[in-house]
Write an enzyme that holds these catalytic residues in place. Sequence first.
Site, PDB file in Angstrom:
ATOM      1  N   GLU A 257       0.806  -1.213   0.267  1.00 25.68           N
ATOM      2  CA  GLU A 257      -0.042   0.080   0.024  1.00 25.68           C
ATOM      3  C   GLU A 257       0.784   1.431   0.192  1.00 25.68           C
ATOM      4  O   GLU A 257       1.776   1.377   0.869  1.00 25.68           O
ATOM      5  CB  GLU A 257      -0.797   0.090   1.157  1.00 25.68           C
ATOM      6  CG  GLU A 257      -1.913   1.229   1.463  1.00 25.68           C
ATOM      7  CD  GLU A 257      -2.436   1.208   2.830  1.00 25.68           C
ATOM      8  OE1 GLU A 257      -3.433   1.770   2.866  1.00 25.68           O
ATOM      9  OE2 GLU A 257      -2.233   0.510   3.795  1.00 25.68           O
ATOM     10  N   LYS A 320      -9.605   1.056  -3.300  1.00 23.72           N
ATOM     11  CA  LYS A 320      -9.960   0.716  -2.025  1.00 23.72           C
ATOM     12  C   LYS A 320     -11.701   1.389  -1.865  1.00 23.72           C
ATOM     13  O   LYS A 320     -11.840   2.396  -2.074  1.00 23.72           O
ATOM     14  CB  LYS A 320      -9.148   1.331  -0.951  1.00 23.72           C
ATOM     15  CG  LYS A 320      -9.480   0.838   0.215  1.00 23.72           C
ATOM     16  CD  LYS A 320      -8.481   1.180   1.194  1.00 23.72           C
ATOM     17  CE  LYS A 320      -8.740   0.462   2.812  1.00 23.72           C
ATOM     18  NZ  LYS A 320      -7.707   1.338   3.713  1.00 23.72           N
ATOM     19  N   CYS A 370      -5.070  -2.946   2.930  1.00 24.26           N
ATOM     20  CA  CYS A 370      -5.020  -2.864   4.389  1.00 24.26           C
ATOM     21  C   CYS A 370      -6.026  -3.511   5.014  1.00 24.26           C
ATOM     22  O   CYS A 370      -6.152  -4.857   4.939  1.00 24.26           O
ATOM     23  CB  CYS A 370      -5.116  -1.579   4.749  1.00 24.26           C
ATOM     24  SG  CYS A 370      -4.418  -1.172   6.456  1.00 24.26           S
TER      25      CYS A 370
END
Length: 499
Positions: A257, A320, A370
């Site tokens: 990330e 995301k 994440c």
Amino acid sequence: MLLAGGLQAAALAWPGSGQPLWWLQILSLSLLCLAVQRAPSARQAAWRGWLFATAWLCGTFWWLFISMHTYGGLPAPLAVLAVLALAAFLGSYYAVAAWVWRRADCAGWRAVLLFAACWTIAELARGTLWTGFPWGAGGYAHVEGPLSVWPRWLGVYGTGAVAAALAMALTQVAPLWQRTRVLLGVGAVALGLWAAAAWVQQQAQAVPGRAPVSVALLQGNIPQDEKFIPSGGIARALEWYGLQLLQKPAALVVAPETAIPVLPQQLPADYLAAISAPYREPGSPSAALIGMPLGSETQGYSNAVVGWVPGEMTEYRYDKHHLVPFGEFVPPLFQWFVRMMDIPLGSFARGSVGQAPMAWHGERWAPNICYEDLFGEELGAHFSQAAIAPTVLVNVSNIAWFGDSIAVEQHLHISRMRTLEFERPMLRATNTGATVVIDHRGAVTASLPSHTQGVLVAEVQGRDGVTPFAFWVSRLGLWPLWLCCVAVVVWGARPRRKN
């Protein structure tokens, strides 16, 4: 209750070793069951449930203090208060669960089933309301041990429900033994179901996977306090990740990330073209997945993963979906809180649920970013059609926000739970750890030491098929669990007839 709650937190990842302890999770929860049973009133039961949950949750995500104080600049007293306030608020769900159970005033199997249902509703509420924060759910202690056969059927929440039932059953031995035949019958059925589930899981996992594919997972170990400094972390990241990418060490190279920590328009001229060209060339043996922010002030910003595939001029993109409150979006009425912290890139746009995976080397690689891998019901959206379901899951993360804490091991077990639920391997490329390859049985097959800089070169075997959990959660979400638990509560909490 404070001690029992602390043990519940430790069961998820034991301090020092980082290993989950399934038996300690059940044992510590059984202490709560005893306390709630012996409470003189429903109000006292709620108070004990709240103390247990608040201690458990503080002990689980205390490391939020590091991100808010060390890297966010929030004064230490306010950071401590913020962690306590979050744990206390989320603990209120479990207080309600204890209150409902104690009000029912039941014993035996009715008490067992009602507690499991109340506990699971509290877990579901914590994981879904207000965008959800299910970190540290009790089911994550069972990525190993006898209950690890249930995620493929029930997911993490259903597995946690089984553990809650066992915890209450431990405290109901005397009432249950008063009905010996019932106890033996139910025990035999439970043992049979467990044996059948274990056998089915073994048969499913024994099916040969696809041909192995070589992967290289990059771990830059860029210090978080330098990550967004132009002459510090940004320069180091661009140099190190650029160098590793140009070497094309495997069929798929994955960077974590925000490995590239700035927007494309902020990069040196031709930087992206230079590192992506070798992967886009027709006939190249390698593809890449790279974490980086995208967008502009007018278009909005996105925490994204970009993919480069040989012969494809259009890059793959994943945005995301499940954003982090206070880190990637500001909840209503909390702008004042975020202004007190010095955390960049605090407002992102959301991607859609179930974005298409990247096709390469005969596999379908599905990224998530994440803590998105906490939400198995959202990853499950990929599995509604078996023919296009992912064959490999890929998590890119930056846990450096939480320092050298137990968050690294906790997040690893979360990823392991997803592999058990979907029976898919998962690659984890992170900034500081845990950078690992997890197979479809939840076992770590290759890893890098945390908080070191390095490249993990390994192999992964993609998998086909759809687990029972993937089948129902992709179509119905978590509603089957909600409805089953609510039905049990309605049944268990009804007034008993007086003879």
